[in-house]
Design an enzyme around this catalytic site. Structure first.
Site, mmCIF file in Angstrom:
data_model
loop_
_atom_site.group_PDB
_atom_site.id
_atom_site.type_symbol
_atom_site.label_atom_id
_atom_site.label_comp_id
_atom_site.label_asym_id
_atom_site.label_seq_id
_atom_site.Cartn_x
_atom_site.Cartn_y
_atom_site.Cartn_z
ATOM 1 N N ASP A 55 41.701 32.493 37.111
ATOM 2 C CA ASP A 55 41.404 33.928 37.057
ATOM 3 C C ASP A 55 40.124 34.200 37.856
ATOM 4 O O ASP A 55 39.048 33.726 37.495
ATOM 5 C CB ASP A 55 41.225 34.350 35.588
ATOM 6 C CG ASP A 55 41.032 35.852 35.448
ATOM 7 O OD1 ASP A 55 40.877 36.547 36.478
ATOM 8 O OD2 ASP A 55 41.032 36.329 34.290
ATOM 9 N N ASN A 80 43.725 35.485 49.424
ATOM 10 C CA ASN A 80 44.800 36.478 49.509
ATOM 11 C C ASN A 80 44.917 37.353 48.258
ATOM 12 O O ASN A 80 45.438 38.467 48.347
ATOM 13 C CB ASN A 80 46.126 35.735 49.755
ATOM 14 C CG ASN A 80 47.323 36.607 49.459
ATOM 15 O OD1 ASN A 80 47.693 37.471 50.260
ATOM 16 N ND2 ASN A 80 47.911 36.436 48.278
ATOM 17 N N TYR A 148 39.627 50.595 45.907
ATOM 18 C CA TYR A 148 40.322 49.454 46.512
ATOM 19 C C TYR A 148 39.854 49.267 47.956
ATOM 20 O O TYR A 148 39.473 48.160 48.360
ATOM 21 C CB TYR A 148 41.824 49.720 46.452
ATOM 22 C CG TYR A 148 42.685 48.768 47.249
ATOM 23 C CD1 TYR A 148 42.930 47.474 46.807
ATOM 24 C CD2 TYR A 148 43.282 49.173 48.457
ATOM 25 C CE1 TYR A 148 43.741 46.609 47.543
ATOM 26 C CE2 TYR A 148 44.087 48.322 49.187
ATOM 27 C CZ TYR A 148 44.313 47.038 48.732
ATOM 28 O OH TYR A 148 45.105 46.180 49.459
ATOM 29 N N LYS A 152 37.805 46.175 49.878
ATOM 30 C CA LYS A 152 38.424 45.460 50.998
ATOM 31 C C LYS A 152 37.538 45.543 52.259
ATOM 32 O O LYS A 152 37.519 44.626 53.075
ATOM 33 C CB LYS A 152 39.813 46.041 51.282
ATOM 34 C CG LYS A 152 40.852 45.695 50.216
ATOM 35 C CD LYS A 152 41.104 44.199 50.169
ATOM 36 C CE LYS A 152 42.316 43.825 49.362
ATOM 37 N NZ LYS A 152 42.551 42.359 49.339
HETATM 38 N N1 LIG Z 1 51.500 44.772 50.165
HETATM 39 C C1 LIG Z 1 50.815 45.521 51.013
HETATM 40 O O1 LIG Z 1 51.343 46.505 51.568
HETATM 41 C C2 LIG Z 1 49.392 45.195 51.327
HETATM 42 C C3 LIG Z 1 48.724 46.015 52.237
HETATM 43 C C4 LIG Z 1 47.409 45.734 52.548
HETATM 44 C C5 LIG Z 1 46.775 44.651 51.986
HETATM 45 N N2 LIG Z 1 47.439 43.863 51.094
HETATM 46 C C6 LIG Z 1 46.721 42.736 50.520
HETATM 47 O O2 LIG Z 1 47.487 41.571 50.661
HETATM 48 C C7 LIG Z 1 47.228 40.673 49.576
HETATM 49 C C8 LIG Z 1 48.541 40.319 48.889
HETATM 50 O O3 LIG Z 1 49.125 41.536 48.462
HETATM 51 P P1 LIG Z 1 50.533 41.635 47.706
HETATM 52 O O4 LIG Z 1 51.116 42.928 48.106
HETATM 53 O O5 LIG Z 1 51.298 40.372 47.849
HETATM 54 O O6 LIG Z 1 49.991 41.819 46.200
HETATM 55 P P2 LIG Z 1 50.655 41.487 44.772
HETATM 56 O O7 LIG Z 1 52.111 41.296 44.887
HETATM 57 O O8 LIG Z 1 50.126 42.510 43.844
HETATM 58 O O9 LIG Z 1 49.996 40.069 44.438
HETATM 59 C C9 LIG Z 1 48.638 39.992 44.148
HETATM 60 C C10 LIG Z 1 48.277 38.568 43.821
HETATM 61 O O10 LIG Z 1 46.890 38.546 43.447
HETATM 62 C C11 LIG Z 1 46.754 37.799 42.251
HETATM 63 N N3 LIG Z 1 45.660 38.277 41.423
HETATM 64 C C12 LIG Z 1 45.429 39.541 40.985
HETATM 65 N N4 LIG Z 1 44.385 39.571 40.146
HETATM 66 C C13 LIG Z 1 43.927 38.281 40.039
HETATM 67 C C14 LIG Z 1 42.886 37.656 39.314
HETATM 68 N N5 LIG Z 1 42.094 38.334 38.473
HETATM 69 N N6 LIG Z 1 42.705 36.323 39.451
HETATM 70 C C15 LIG Z 1 43.519 35.604 40.260
HETATM 71 N N7 LIG Z 1 44.530 36.136 40.976
HETATM 72 C C16 LIG Z 1 44.734 37.461 40.853
HETATM 73 C C17 LIG Z 1 48.092 38.005 41.519
HETATM 74 O O11 LIG Z 1 48.366 36.889 40.699
HETATM 75 P P3 LIG Z 1 48.264 36.833 39.091
HETATM 76 O O12 LIG Z 1 48.633 38.184 38.567
HETATM 77 O O13 LIG Z 1 49.200 35.734 38.738
HETATM 78 O O14 LIG Z 1 46.846 36.453 38.838
HETATM 79 C C18 LIG Z 1 49.084 38.016 42.671
HETATM 80 O O15 LIG Z 1 49.522 36.717 42.976
HETATM 81 C C19 LIG Z 1 46.247 41.413 48.648
HETATM 82 O O16 LIG Z 1 44.932 41.024 48.931
HETATM 83 C C20 LIG Z 1 46.458 42.862 49.030
HETATM 84 O O17 LIG Z 1 45.316 43.655 48.733
HETATM 85 C C21 LIG Z 1 48.736 44.111 50.750
#
Ligand SMILES: NC(=O)c1ccc[n+]([C@@H]2O[C@H](COP(=O)([O-])OP(=O)(O)OC[C@H]3O[C@@H](n4cnc5c(N)ncnc54)[C@H](OP(=O)(O)O)[C@@H]3O)[C@@H](O)[C@H]2O)c1
Length: 229
Positions: A55, A80, A148, A152
Site C-alpha cells: 500500500d 504506475n 488529481y 500528476k
Molecule cells: N486510464 C487512463 O485513461 C489514464 C489516463 C492518464 C493517466 N493514467 C495513469 O495511468 C496509471 C494507470 O492507470 P489505470 O487506468 O490502469 O488505473 P486503474 O485501473 O485505476 O489502476 C490503478 C492501479 O493503482 C493501484 N493503486 C491505487 N491506490 C494504491 C495504493 N494506495 N497503493 C498501491 N497501489 C495503489 C491499484 O491497485 P490496488 O487497488 O490493488 O492497490 C491499481 O493497480 C495511473 O497512474 C493513472 O493515473 C491513466
C-alpha cells in the site's frame, strides 16, 4: 533480462504492462494492494513474475526491501499506480489531498529513495513515472480533476529535477503523460467515454518504453495521447 519493479499491477495498464514484461523474460516484481488480482497476474505471467501486496499510503518498507535484496539490482522502476481524485476544488479536504498526493507523488518519491541503492547497482537504470495529460503543462483541463492533475504535475516536475540531480549516477528518469486509455479509472473519470487506446495496447507501449526509453530520453515529460481527453 532486466529486473523490473512496477506499481499498480493489480489491474488496468499496470497489469498489462507487468504481464508483457514478464512474458518478454524480464524478472518482474509486481506491487499493489489487491493480492487476489496479483495472484491472478502471477498465474498468467508464470515463473518470471513475483508480487507483493503493498500500500503506497501505508508502505511496509521492510517487506519491499526483503523482495528487492535477492534481486540484487533494479534496472527499471515503473511508478504506475494512480489514485483518481474527482471533486470540485472547494470540496477537496485534507484527506483527499493526502490520498492523491500520497499515491501519485509521495509514494513514488519514497519508492525511488528506498530503491536508490538497487537502481545504482544497475549501471544503467530507468525510473519511469506514469503521469497524465491532466498534469501536462498547457494541455486541456477538466473541472473536478484539479487535485488529481496537480499531483500528476508534481511527479512530472520531480522527473525533470531528479534526472538532473542523478545524471552522474547512471539512473535515468522519464515521465509519460497518458491520454485516455480504456480502464476502470477512465470510466470513473469520464463515464461513457470510449478511449481510442486499450489497456493492453498502452501496457505494451509502457513495457517497451520502460525497458528501452532511457536509451533515447532522460528527464523528459512526454505526452502520450491521440485524443482529448
Ligand atoms: N486510464 C487512463 O485513461 C489514464 C489516463 C492518464 C493517466 N493514467 C495513469 O495511468 C496509471 C494507470 O492507470 P489505470 O487506468 O490502469 O488505473 P486503474 O485501473 O485505476 O489502476 C490503478 C492501479 O493503482 C493501484 N493503486 C491505487 N491506490 C494504491 C495504493 N494506495 N497503493 C498501491 N497501489 C495503489 C491499484 O491497485 P490496488 O487497488 O490493488 O492497490 C491499481 O493497480 C495511473 O497512474 C493513472 O493515473 C491513466
Amino acid at each position: 533480462m532486466k529486473n523490473i519493479i512496477i506499481t499498480g499491477a493489480s489491474r488496468g495498464i499496470g497489469y498489462d504492462a507487468a504481464l508483457q514484461l514478464a512474458r518478454q523474460g524480464h524478472r518482474v516484481l509486481a506491487l499493489s494492494r489487491n493480492e487476489e488480482n496479483l495472484k491472478a497476474l502471477k498465474k498468467e505471467a508464470g515463473e518470471t513474475l513475483d508480487y507483493l501486496a503493498f500500500d503506497l499510503l501505508n508502505p511496509d518498507e521492510e517487506a519491499l526491501l526483503e523482495k528487492a535484496r535477492p534481486m540484487g539490482r533494479v534496472d527499471v522502476l515503473v511508478n504506475n499506480a494512480g489514485y483518481l481524485l474527482k471533486k470540485p476544488f472547494e470540496e477537496i479536504n485534507k484527506k483527499d489531498w493526502g490520498r492523491a498526493f500520497g499515491v501519485n507523488f509521495f509514494g513514488p518519491s519514497r519508492l525511488i529513495q528506498l530503491l536508490q541503492p538497487f537502481l545504482e547497482k544497475s549501471g544503467g537504470a530507468h525510473i519511469l513515472n506514469i503521469s497524465s495529460m491532466g498534469g501536462f503543462q498547457g494541455s486541456a483541463k477538466f473541472p473536478g480533476l484539479l487535485g488529481y492533475s496537480a499531483s500528476k504535475a508534481a511527479i512530472a516536475n520531480l522527473t525533470e529535477c531528479l534526472a538532473e540531480e542523478w545524471k552522474e549516477k547512471n539512473v535515468a528518469c522519464n515521465c509519460l503523460c497518458l491520454g485516455a486509455v480504456q480502464t476502470e479509472m477512465l470510466a470513473e473519470a469520464f463515464p461513457g467515454l470510449q478511449a481510442p487506446v486499450s489497456s493492453e495496447k498502452m501496457g505494451g507501449f509502457i513495457a517497451y518504453f520502460a525497458a528501452e526509453g532511457h536509451h533515447f530520453f532522460n528527464g523528459k515529460v512526454l505526452p502520450v495521447s491521440v485524443s482529448t481527453p
